[in-house]
Design a protein around this motif. Structure first.
Motif, PDB file in Angstrom:
ATOM      1  N   LEU A 152       0.829  -1.200   0.000  1.00 14.50           N
ATOM      2  CA  LEU A 152       0.000   0.000   0.000  1.00 14.50           C
ATOM      3  C   LEU A 152       0.871   1.261   0.000  1.00 14.50           C
ATOM      4  N   PHE A 153       1.832   1.338   0.918  1.00 10.77           N
ATOM      5  CA  PHE A 153       2.681   2.534   0.996  1.00 10.77           C
ATOM      6  C   PHE A 153       3.512   2.717  -0.270  1.00 10.77           C
ATOM      7  N   THR A 154       4.043   1.628  -0.810  1.00 12.60           N
ATOM      8  CA  THR A 154       4.824   1.719  -2.052  1.00 12.60           C
ATOM      9  C   THR A 154       3.961   2.273  -3.182  1.00 12.60           C
ATOM     10  N   SER A 155       2.775   1.738  -3.327  1.00 10.09           N
ATOM     11  CA  SER A 155       1.870   2.167  -4.387  1.00 10.09           C
ATOM     12  C   SER A 155       1.477   3.632  -4.237  1.00 10.09           C
ATOM     13  N   VAL A 156       1.062   4.029  -3.047  1.00  8.47           N
ATOM     14  CA  VAL A 156       0.593   5.397  -2.815  1.00  8.47           C
ATOM     15  C   VAL A 156       1.713   6.408  -3.049  1.00  8.47           C
TER      16      VAL A 156
END
Length: 178
Positions: free
Chosen positions: A17-21
């Protein structure tokens, strides 16, 4: 949509999630940096030094936040809110604010006195954070943008000055995050 406390079994979905955002909003380099940070933090979740909350919709993680302990010689319980991510397709719907408020209530119920964050004042002011002078509470490392140092009392009392630099969890003990 529901909020819950997460643990290290959620490490991959949190990191993804953090990588994508952050890749979407800040570019690939920032996505990798914050994704790796989230992965490292989530591997050490212990609900004392590192606490992680998530928001799910249909069993899909769409938002996540971390609170990490700042330690002082004084007996005051201070947590730093960072990083924060809401999936790109769910941004602008109040999910981040709701999740932050959920997390703040949880740490307040766990006897935390103060919450601090380092970020965009216009966003974090919506959930009660106000500018915080380093004359009151210093950051663990030198801040590159002091205007982003924000805090809020969780007790209703004004934040008392603490005349020492705190220590942070090892994952944040690097100037790149400050």
């Amino acid at each position: 949509m529901n909020h819950r406390i997460l643990d290290n079994k959620n490490q991959k979905e949190i990191a993804d999630l953090f990588t994508s955002v952050f890749t979407s909003s800040e570019g690939e380099k920032a996505g990798k940096l914050i994704g790796d940070l989230a992965s490292e933090l989530s591997s050490d979740i212990d609900n004392d030094e590192i606490i992680c909350f998530g928001t799910y919709e249909n069993e899909l993680l769409i938002g996540s936040i971390f609170f990490t302990r700042l330690r002082f010689n004084e007996s005051i319980l201070v947590y730093m809110l960072a990083p924060v991510a809401v999936s790109t397709e769910h941004q602008g719907k109040g999910i981040g604010q709701a999740l932050i408020n959920y997390g703040l209530n949880a740490i307040k119920n766990g006897s935390a006195n103060v919450a601090i964050t380092y970020g965009d004042p216009s966003f974090y002011s919506r959930v009660g954070f106000e500018p915080l002078s380093e004359d009151v509470i210093q950051a663990p490392l030198e801040l590159s943008m002091p205007v982003g140092w924000l805090g809020q009392s969780l007790t209703g009392d004004p934040i008392s000055a603490i005349n020492e630099r705190p220590t942070c969890v090892k994952q944040f003990n690097h100037p790149i995050y400050w």
